[in-house]
Write an enzyme that holds these catalytic residues in place. Structure first.
Site, PDB file in Angstrom:
ATOM      1  CD  GLU A   1       1.855  -3.965  -5.887  1.00 45.44           C
ATOM      2  OE1 GLU A   1       1.500  -5.244  -6.120  1.00 45.44           O
ATOM      3  OE2 GLU A   1       2.886  -3.761  -5.288  1.00 45.44           O
TER       4      GLU A   1
ATOM      5  CB  THR B   1       0.021  -9.423  -1.564  1.00 42.79           C
ATOM      6  OG1 THR B   1       1.660  -9.375  -1.497  1.00 42.79           O
ATOM      7  CG2 THR B   1      -0.780  -8.070  -1.288  1.00 42.79           C
TER       8      THR B   1
HETATM    9  N1  HSE Z   1      -0.860  -2.094   1.219  1.00 44.70           N
HETATM   10  C1  HSE Z   1      -0.364  -3.551   0.718  1.00 44.70           C
HETATM   11  C2  HSE Z   1      -1.053  -4.560   1.668  1.00 44.70           C
HETATM   12  C3  HSE Z   1       1.010  -3.714   0.727  1.00 44.70           C
HETATM   13  O1  HSE Z   1      -0.659  -4.540   3.011  1.00 44.70           O
HETATM   14  O2  HSE Z   1      -1.547  -5.409   1.257  1.00 44.70           O
HETATM   15  C4  HSE Z   1       1.358  -5.230  -0.163  1.00 44.70           C
HETATM   16  O3  HSE Z   1       1.177  -5.176  -1.332  1.00 44.70           O
END
Ligand code: HSE
Length: 306
Positions: A128, A181
């Site tokens: 990630e 993101t």
């Molecule tokens: N929790 C993460 C965000 C999920 O909202 O940035 C996306 O990878």
């Protein structure tokens, strides 16, 4: 076993009240991967279909997650990975997580399952980082384990799996625009007020209690986000209109799926979910942006061999 074919499902992270700690696994939408042992040591990405992603192992989410797992072994063989993407990158339904989860799941199976699925979350979340610049496990945990997942803590990682109430359905509207993101994380405020923290933790507690007691109204009342949604919603055209359309047509609640741009709603029963999906569709049409929409039960299996 020298080769495995797997399905890695899409997911909804955050669910409004659980930024970086809550996830839900979707049915019917997901990537496929083929992983095979090879005589060459290390990890090689040999095929990517459906997305323009790097083949270089150290720059690919699946590659990085796989290497994190393999650090625990001295092997005289390696692995080849083929990735068939159906989840668009930057869609907000866990595209990078599916690749990371699939890679560690597949390799673990080919090694004779030295790790549990919960343990695999540790390695998948390293992938990630490549996609978002930060380690978070909300999507990868839901993708690997299925159902709802709560990251109770990160240091050390403590993942809790929660079964879904039977009649719960998710609707996801995916506008065909990309929100990175990392960009969606850059707009969030790094500190929060005590008042906002109290509101958010109250809702998170209510949401978890609602899941355990099958209390759909409580789940709906708890689907609120005072920490992140106010800063991110401007990245998604017509967000408020779609959210209101969902709620006015019977959704328990609605919000941004993961980092967006997908918008999700949770509903009680299939009929309600289909009505909500139609209302969201009607509301989005005026944007002129192409989109697709999914109605899905909660997937209790997570990443699996097919
Ligand atoms: N929790 C993460 C965000 C999920 O909202 O940035 C996306 O990878």
């Amino acid at each position: 076993m020298n080769e495995i074919k797997i399905f890695c499902p899409a997911t909804i992270a955050n669910l409004n009240c659980g930024f970086d700690i809550l996830g839900l696994c979707l049915e019917g939408i997901g990537d496929e991967m083929i992983i095979r042992k090879s005589t060459e040591k290390g990890v090689k990405i040999t095929k990517i279909v459906g997305a323009n992603l790097p083949f270089e192992t150290g720059k690919n989410v699946a590659g990085v997650a796989a290497l994190a797992l393999l650090e625990n072994f001295e092997l005289d063989f390696g692995f080849e990975i083929e990735i068939y993407k159906n989840i668009k990158t930057g869609s907000g339904i866990g595209s990078s997580s599916a690749s990371a989860a699939g890679a560690v799941y597949g390799i673990n199976e080919l090694l004779g399952k030295p790790f549990s699925k919960v343990e695999l979350v540790n390695f998948a979340m390293k992938g990630e980082v490549v996609a978002s610049g930060s380690e978070h496990a909300d999507n990868v945990a839901a993708c690997l384990l299925g159902g709802f997942t709560l990251i109770r803590g990160y240091e050390p990682l403590d993942v809790i799996q929660i079964a879904s109430p039977n009649e719960l359905y998710a609707v996801v509207l995916h506008p065909h625009i990309e929100v990175k993101t990392s960009d969606a994380r850059a707009v969030i405020q790094p500190t929060v007020s005590l008042k906002a923290a109290i509101t958010q933790t109250g809702n998170l507690g209510g949401f978890i209690a609602g899941l355990y007691t099958n209390d759909y109204d409580l789940i709906g009342r708890s689907l609120k986000d005072v920490l992140v949604e106010p800063f991110r919603k401007h990245l998604i055209p017509n967000f408020d209109e779609v959210k209101n359309a969902a709620i006015n047509n019977g959704a328990l609640g609605a919000g941004i799926s993961g980092a967006g741009p997908s918008i999700f709603a949770l509903c009680k029963g299939k009929e309600s979910a289909e009505k909500v999906a139609n209302a969201m569709k009607d509301s989005y049409q005026s944007t002129g942006i192409e989109f697709d929409i999914h109605v899905s039960k909660v997937n209790s299996k997570g990443t699996e061999t097919i």
